[in-house]
Design a protein around this motif. Structure first.
Motif, PDB file in Angstrom:
ATOM      1  N   UNK A  60       0.839  -1.443  -0.012  1.00 25.31           N
ATOM      2  CA  UNK A  60       0.025  -0.025   0.081  1.00 25.31           C
ATOM      3  C   UNK A  60       0.815   1.285   0.081  1.00 25.31           C
ATOM      4  N   UNK A  61       0.185   2.320  -0.332  1.00 25.00           N
ATOM      5  CA  UNK A  61       1.053   3.506  -0.207  1.00 25.00           C
ATOM      6  C   UNK A  61       1.347   4.131   0.900  1.00 25.00           C
ATOM      7  N   UNK A  62       0.609   3.883   1.965  1.00 26.03           N
ATOM      8  CA  UNK A  62       0.734   4.066   3.218  1.00 26.03           C
ATOM      9  C   UNK A  62       1.860   3.598   3.774  1.00 26.03           C
ATOM     10  N   UNK A  63       2.133   1.952   3.699  1.00 28.84           N
ATOM     11  CA  UNK A  63       2.976   1.333   4.162  1.00 28.84           C
ATOM     12  C   UNK A  63       4.120   1.686   3.564  1.00 28.84           C
ATOM     13  N   UNK A  64       4.278   1.867   2.334  1.00 24.72           N
ATOM     14  CA  UNK A  64       5.243   2.410   1.548  1.00 24.72           C
ATOM     15  C   UNK A  64       6.054   3.742   1.888  1.00 24.72           C
ATOM     16  N   UNK A  65       5.171   4.708   2.257  1.00 21.79           N
ATOM     17  CA  UNK A  65       5.824   5.875   2.758  1.00 21.79           C
ATOM     18  C   UNK A  65       6.444   5.709   4.167  1.00 21.79           C
ATOM     19  N   UNK A  66       5.546   5.053   5.043  1.00 21.49           N
ATOM     20  CA  UNK A  66       6.017   5.145   6.306  1.00 21.49           C
ATOM     21  C   UNK A  66       7.290   4.016   6.335  1.00 21.49           C
ATOM     22  N   UNK A  67       7.729   3.234   5.462  1.00 22.55           N
ATOM     23  CA  UNK A  67       8.991   2.467   5.502  1.00 22.55           C
ATOM     24  C   UNK A  67       9.990   3.401   4.988  1.00 22.55           C
TER      25      UNK A  67
END
Length: 302
Positions: free
Chosen positions: A80-87
Protein backbone atom coordinates in the motif's frame (compact mmCIF):
# COMPACT_ATOMS: atom_id res chain seq x y z
CA UNK A 1 88.07 2.91 -10.42
CA UNK A 2 87.06 6.49 -11.34
CA UNK A 3 85.97 5.26 -14.77
CA UNK A 4 83.82 2.56 -13.17
CA UNK A 5 82.12 5.13 -10.95
CA UNK A 6 81.40 7.25 -14.02
CA UNK A 7 79.81 4.26 -15.75
CA UNK A 8 77.65 3.57 -12.70
CA UNK A 9 76.61 7.23 -12.54
CA UNK A 10 75.65 7.27 -16.22
CA UNK A 11 73.70 4.03 -15.76
CA UNK A 12 71.85 5.49 -12.73
CA UNK A 13 70.97 8.68 -14.61
CA UNK A 14 69.77 6.67 -17.60
CA UNK A 15 67.59 4.41 -15.44
CA UNK A 16 66.21 7.36 -13.48
CA UNK A 17 65.33 9.17 -16.69
CA UNK A 18 63.72 6.10 -18.19
CA UNK A 19 61.70 5.38 -15.03
CA UNK A 20 60.37 8.94 -14.86
CA UNK A 21 59.40 8.90 -18.51
CA UNK A 22 57.67 5.53 -18.23
CA UNK A 23 55.32 6.86 -15.55
CA UNK A 24 54.17 9.95 -17.44
CA UNK A 25 51.21 8.58 -19.40
CA UNK A 26 49.64 5.82 -17.31
CA UNK A 27 46.66 3.74 -18.35
CA UNK A 28 44.76 6.80 -19.58
CA UNK A 29 46.22 6.08 -23.03
CA UNK A 30 43.69 3.23 -23.31
CA UNK A 31 41.06 5.94 -23.77
CA UNK A 32 40.39 5.80 -27.50
CA UNK A 33 39.01 9.33 -27.52
CA UNK A 34 42.13 10.77 -25.94
CA UNK A 35 44.42 11.12 -28.96
CA UNK A 36 44.71 14.92 -28.73
CA UNK A 37 45.67 15.13 -25.05
CA UNK A 38 49.22 16.22 -25.81
CA UNK A 39 48.40 18.70 -28.58
CA UNK A 40 49.63 22.20 -27.82
CA UNK A 41 46.95 24.86 -27.76
CA UNK A 42 47.44 28.06 -29.72
CA UNK A 43 45.42 31.29 -29.85
CA UNK A 44 45.65 34.82 -31.17
CA UNK A 45 46.32 37.04 -28.16
CA UNK A 46 47.28 40.23 -30.05
CA UNK A 47 45.53 41.57 -33.13
CA UNK A 48 46.16 44.87 -34.89
CA UNK A 49 44.64 46.85 -37.71
CA UNK A 50 44.90 50.40 -39.00
CA UNK A 51 42.77 51.73 -36.14
CA UNK A 52 44.23 50.08 -33.10
CA UNK A 53 45.37 47.14 -31.04
CA UNK A 54 43.23 44.35 -29.52
CA UNK A 55 44.61 42.09 -26.80
CA UNK A 56 42.97 38.99 -25.32
CA UNK A 57 44.03 37.35 -22.06
CA UNK A 58 42.86 34.12 -20.42
CA UNK A 59 43.40 33.25 -16.77
CA UNK A 60 42.53 30.07 -14.83
CA UNK A 61 41.93 29.88 -11.08
CA UNK A 62 41.85 26.64 -9.08
CA UNK A 63 39.59 26.89 -6.03
CA UNK A 64 38.77 24.33 -3.36
CA UNK A 65 35.04 24.32 -2.50
CA UNK A 66 33.53 25.65 0.72
CA UNK A 67 31.03 22.80 0.97
CA UNK A 68 29.60 19.76 -0.81
CA UNK A 69 26.04 18.70 -1.62
CA UNK A 70 25.57 14.92 -1.63
CA UNK A 71 22.37 13.49 -3.13
CA UNK A 72 21.33 9.95 -2.09
CA UNK A 73 18.63 8.04 -3.97
CA UNK A 74 16.17 5.94 -1.90
CA UNK A 75 13.35 3.70 -3.10
CA UNK A 76 10.81 1.60 -1.20
CA UNK A 77 8.24 -0.99 -2.28
CA UNK A 78 5.14 -2.09 -0.33
CA UNK A 79 1.60 -3.36 -0.86
CA UNK A 80 0.00 0.00 0.00
CA UNK A 81 1.00 3.63 -0.40
CA UNK A 82 0.80 4.22 3.36
CA UNK A 83 3.05 1.28 4.18
CA UNK A 84 5.45 2.33 1.46
CA UNK A 85 5.68 5.91 2.69
CA UNK A 86 6.04 4.87 6.33
CA UNK A 87 8.90 2.50 5.58
CA UNK A 88 10.87 4.95 3.44
CA UNK A 89 10.45 7.74 5.99
CA UNK A 90 11.65 5.44 8.76
CA UNK A 91 14.81 4.62 6.83
CA UNK A 92 15.47 8.29 6.06
CA UNK A 93 14.93 9.40 9.66
CA UNK A 94 17.18 6.63 10.98
CA UNK A 95 19.93 7.74 8.59
CA UNK A 96 19.54 11.38 9.60
CA UNK A 97 19.95 10.44 13.28
CA UNK A 98 23.12 8.51 12.47
CA UNK A 99 24.48 11.41 10.41
CA UNK A 100 23.93 13.82 13.27
CA UNK A 101 26.75 12.01 15.08
CA UNK A 102 29.03 13.54 12.42
CA UNK A 103 28.03 17.02 13.52
CA UNK A 104 25.31 17.55 10.91
CA UNK A 105 22.18 19.47 11.87
CA UNK A 106 18.59 19.46 10.64
CA UNK A 107 19.27 22.38 8.29
CA UNK A 108 21.91 20.26 6.55
CA UNK A 109 19.23 17.85 5.25
CA UNK A 110 16.44 18.09 2.70
CA UNK A 111 14.12 15.28 1.55
CA UNK A 112 13.06 15.63 -2.07
CA UNK A 113 9.99 13.59 -3.10
CA UNK A 114 10.57 12.09 -6.56
CA UNK A 115 7.86 9.62 -7.66
CA UNK A 116 5.05 7.35 -6.52
CA UNK A 117 4.18 4.57 -8.98
CA UNK A 118 2.33 1.29 -9.19
CA UNK A 119 4.42 -1.83 -9.71
CA UNK A 120 3.33 -4.94 -11.59
CA UNK A 121 4.32 -8.58 -11.86
CA UNK A 122 3.13 -11.73 -13.70
CA UNK A 123 1.27 -14.87 -12.67
CA UNK A 124 2.44 -17.85 -14.72
CA UNK A 125 -0.13 -20.61 -15.36
CA UNK A 126 1.01 -23.24 -17.86
CA UNK A 127 1.78 -21.24 -21.00
CA UNK A 128 -0.26 -18.20 -19.94
CA UNK A 129 1.19 -15.13 -18.22
CA UNK A 130 -1.24 -12.71 -16.59
CA UNK A 131 -0.08 -9.33 -15.30
CA UNK A 132 -1.31 -8.01 -11.97
CA UNK A 133 -0.65 -5.04 -9.69
CA UNK A 134 1.86 -6.09 -7.06
CA UNK A 135 2.00 -2.89 -4.98
CA UNK A 136 3.55 0.56 -4.99
CA UNK A 137 6.98 2.13 -5.11
CA UNK A 138 8.02 5.53 -3.74
CA UNK A 139 11.30 7.22 -4.57
CA UNK A 140 12.81 10.05 -2.55
CA UNK A 141 16.20 11.76 -2.50
CA UNK A 142 18.00 12.77 0.66
CA UNK A 143 20.14 15.85 0.00
CA UNK A 144 22.97 16.40 2.49
CA UNK A 145 25.28 19.39 2.91
CA UNK A 146 28.81 18.58 4.04
CA UNK A 147 31.56 20.98 5.04
CA UNK A 148 34.28 18.36 4.68
CA UNK A 149 34.44 15.87 1.83
CA UNK A 150 36.34 13.47 4.13
CA UNK A 151 32.97 12.71 5.77
CA UNK A 152 31.69 11.09 2.56
CA UNK A 153 33.02 7.67 3.59
CA UNK A 154 31.07 7.80 6.84
CA UNK A 155 27.95 8.92 4.94
CA UNK A 156 28.23 5.93 2.59
CA UNK A 157 28.75 3.46 5.42
CA UNK A 158 25.87 4.83 7.52
CA UNK A 159 23.61 4.84 4.44
CA UNK A 160 24.26 1.16 3.84
CA UNK A 161 22.78 0.38 7.29
CA UNK A 162 19.45 1.56 5.85
CA UNK A 163 19.95 -0.28 2.55
CA UNK A 164 20.68 2.98 0.76
CA UNK A 165 23.36 2.51 -1.88
CA UNK A 166 22.63 5.04 -4.61
CA UNK A 167 24.94 8.07 -4.43
CA UNK A 168 23.37 10.05 -7.25
CA UNK A 169 25.81 12.97 -7.35
CA UNK A 170 28.16 15.19 -5.37
CA UNK A 171 28.08 18.94 -6.12
CA UNK A 172 30.97 21.26 -5.27
CA UNK A 173 29.91 24.63 -3.81
CA UNK A 174 31.86 27.88 -3.54
CA UNK A 175 30.34 30.86 -1.74
CA UNK A 176 32.81 33.50 -2.96
CA UNK A 177 32.29 33.70 -6.73
CA UNK A 178 32.16 37.51 -6.69
CA UNK A 179 35.64 37.60 -5.17
CA UNK A 180 36.86 35.08 -7.74
CA UNK A 181 35.48 37.22 -10.57
CA UNK A 182 37.25 40.33 -9.29
CA UNK A 183 40.53 38.45 -8.83
CA UNK A 184 40.45 37.02 -12.35
CA UNK A 185 39.47 40.37 -13.87
CA UNK A 186 42.42 42.12 -12.24
CA UNK A 187 44.83 39.38 -13.31
CA UNK A 188 43.58 39.55 -16.89
CA UNK A 189 44.16 43.32 -16.91
CA UNK A 190 47.75 42.76 -15.73
CA UNK A 191 48.35 40.33 -18.60
CA UNK A 192 46.83 42.75 -21.13
CA UNK A 193 48.93 45.69 -19.91
CA UNK A 194 52.10 43.60 -20.00
CA UNK A 195 51.43 42.58 -23.59
CA UNK A 196 50.71 46.18 -24.50
CA UNK A 197 54.11 47.25 -23.10
CA UNK A 198 55.89 44.51 -25.03
CA UNK A 199 54.11 45.48 -28.26
CA UNK A 200 54.91 49.17 -27.69
CA UNK A 201 58.64 48.42 -27.41
CA UNK A 202 58.55 46.97 -30.91
CA UNK A 203 56.07 49.18 -32.79
CA UNK A 204 56.31 52.35 -30.63
CA UNK A 205 52.70 53.44 -31.31
CA UNK A 206 50.78 56.31 -29.73
CA UNK A 207 47.48 55.43 -28.08
CA UNK A 208 44.43 57.47 -27.18
CA UNK A 209 43.73 57.61 -23.47
CA UNK A 210 40.37 55.81 -23.73
CA UNK A 211 40.44 52.03 -23.27
CA UNK A 212 37.59 49.83 -24.50
CA UNK A 213 36.65 46.47 -23.01
CA UNK A 214 35.39 44.47 -25.97
CA UNK A 215 34.20 41.46 -23.98
CA UNK A 216 34.72 39.45 -20.84
CA UNK A 217 33.74 35.85 -20.39
CA UNK A 218 33.61 34.28 -16.93
CA UNK A 219 32.56 30.73 -16.13
CA UNK A 220 33.22 27.84 -13.77
CA UNK A 221 34.15 24.25 -14.57
CA UNK A 222 32.88 21.70 -12.04
CA UNK A 223 34.43 18.26 -11.50
CA UNK A 224 31.38 16.25 -12.63
CA UNK A 225 31.98 17.40 -16.23
CA UNK A 226 35.72 16.67 -16.16
CA UNK A 227 35.86 12.91 -15.66
CA UNK A 228 36.92 10.63 -18.51
CA UNK A 229 36.35 6.90 -18.85
CA UNK A 230 38.77 4.24 -19.93
CA UNK A 231 39.15 0.47 -19.84
CA UNK A 232 42.69 -0.88 -19.59
CA UNK A 233 42.78 -4.49 -20.80
CA UNK A 234 44.84 -6.69 -23.04
CA UNK A 235 42.77 -9.64 -24.28
CA UNK A 236 43.31 -12.74 -26.38
CA UNK A 237 41.23 -14.00 -29.30
CA UNK A 238 39.50 -17.36 -29.56
CA UNK A 239 39.58 -19.06 -32.94
CA UNK A 240 38.30 -22.50 -33.92
CA UNK A 241 40.17 -24.20 -36.75
CA UNK A 242 37.43 -26.75 -37.37
CA UNK A 243 34.08 -24.98 -37.85
CA UNK A 244 32.20 -28.27 -37.27
CA UNK A 245 33.19 -28.15 -33.60
CA UNK A 246 32.50 -24.43 -33.01
CA UNK A 247 28.91 -25.09 -31.93
CA UNK A 248 30.15 -27.17 -28.98
CA UNK A 249 32.01 -24.25 -27.39
CA UNK A 250 30.54 -21.43 -25.31
CA UNK A 251 32.66 -18.30 -25.24
CA UNK A 252 32.47 -16.63 -21.82
CA UNK A 253 33.98 -13.19 -21.52
CA UNK A 254 35.75 -12.24 -18.30
CA UNK A 255 34.50 -9.11 -16.56
CA UNK A 256 36.66 -6.16 -17.55
CA UNK A 257 36.46 -3.16 -15.28
CA UNK A 258 35.92 0.35 -16.56
CA UNK A 259 37.03 3.27 -14.48
CA UNK A 260 37.17 7.05 -14.55
CA UNK A 261 39.79 9.71 -13.88
CA UNK A 262 39.67 13.46 -13.39
CA UNK A 263 41.23 15.72 -15.99
CA UNK A 264 40.90 19.45 -15.43
CA UNK A 265 41.42 22.33 -17.84
CA UNK A 266 44.71 22.26 -19.75
CA UNK A 267 47.03 24.85 -18.09
CA UNK A 268 48.80 25.52 -21.40
CA UNK A 269 45.61 27.14 -22.71
CA UNK A 270 45.97 30.06 -20.30
CA UNK A 271 48.26 33.04 -19.83
CA UNK A 272 48.29 32.55 -16.07
CA UNK A 273 47.14 29.89 -13.60
CA UNK A 274 46.22 30.97 -10.06
CA UNK A 275 46.17 28.46 -7.23
CA UNK A 276 48.72 25.80 -6.53
CA UNK A 277 48.41 22.47 -8.27
CA UNK A 278 47.00 20.08 -5.69
CA UNK A 279 45.86 16.44 -5.72
CA UNK A 280 42.61 17.71 -4.21
CA UNK A 281 39.88 18.23 -6.79
CA UNK A 282 38.03 21.54 -6.75
CA UNK A 283 36.29 24.07 -8.96
CA UNK A 284 38.11 25.75 -11.85
CA UNK A 285 37.21 29.31 -12.83
CA UNK A 286 38.03 30.78 -16.21
CA UNK A 287 38.01 34.37 -17.44
CA UNK A 288 38.73 35.59 -20.94
CA UNK A 289 39.10 39.36 -21.33
CA UNK A 290 39.48 41.28 -24.59
CA UNK A 291 40.60 44.94 -24.51
CA UNK A 292 41.12 47.34 -27.42
CA UNK A 293 43.38 50.39 -27.62
CA UNK A 294 42.81 52.96 -30.35
CA UNK A 295 45.80 54.48 -32.15
CA UNK A 296 46.22 58.25 -31.85
CA UNK A 297 47.06 59.19 -35.43
CA UNK A 298 47.36 62.88 -34.54
CA UNK A 299 50.66 62.23 -32.78
CA UNK A 300 53.83 61.14 -34.52
CA UNK A 301 55.78 58.15 -33.25
CA UNK A 302 59.21 58.85 -31.83
Amino acid sequence: MILAHRHLLLLFLFCSTYTSYAQITGNQIYNQNNYNTGVRLTRNSIQTNANGLTITSQVLLNKLPNSFIVTLGINQEALTVKACNTKINTRINNLKKDLETLGLKEEDFYVDFITQTKIYDYNIDSNKASQYQKGFEIKKNLIIKLKNIDAIDAVIELSSKQDIYDVIKVDYINDSEDEVYETLFNECIKVVEKRKRIYSKLAKPKFKKATHIVSDKFYSVHPKSQYKQYQAVESSNLSVTNRNYSAHYIKKEARKHKTFYYEGENPSAFDKVIGTISPKIGIQYVMSLTVSYEFDTTQKNN
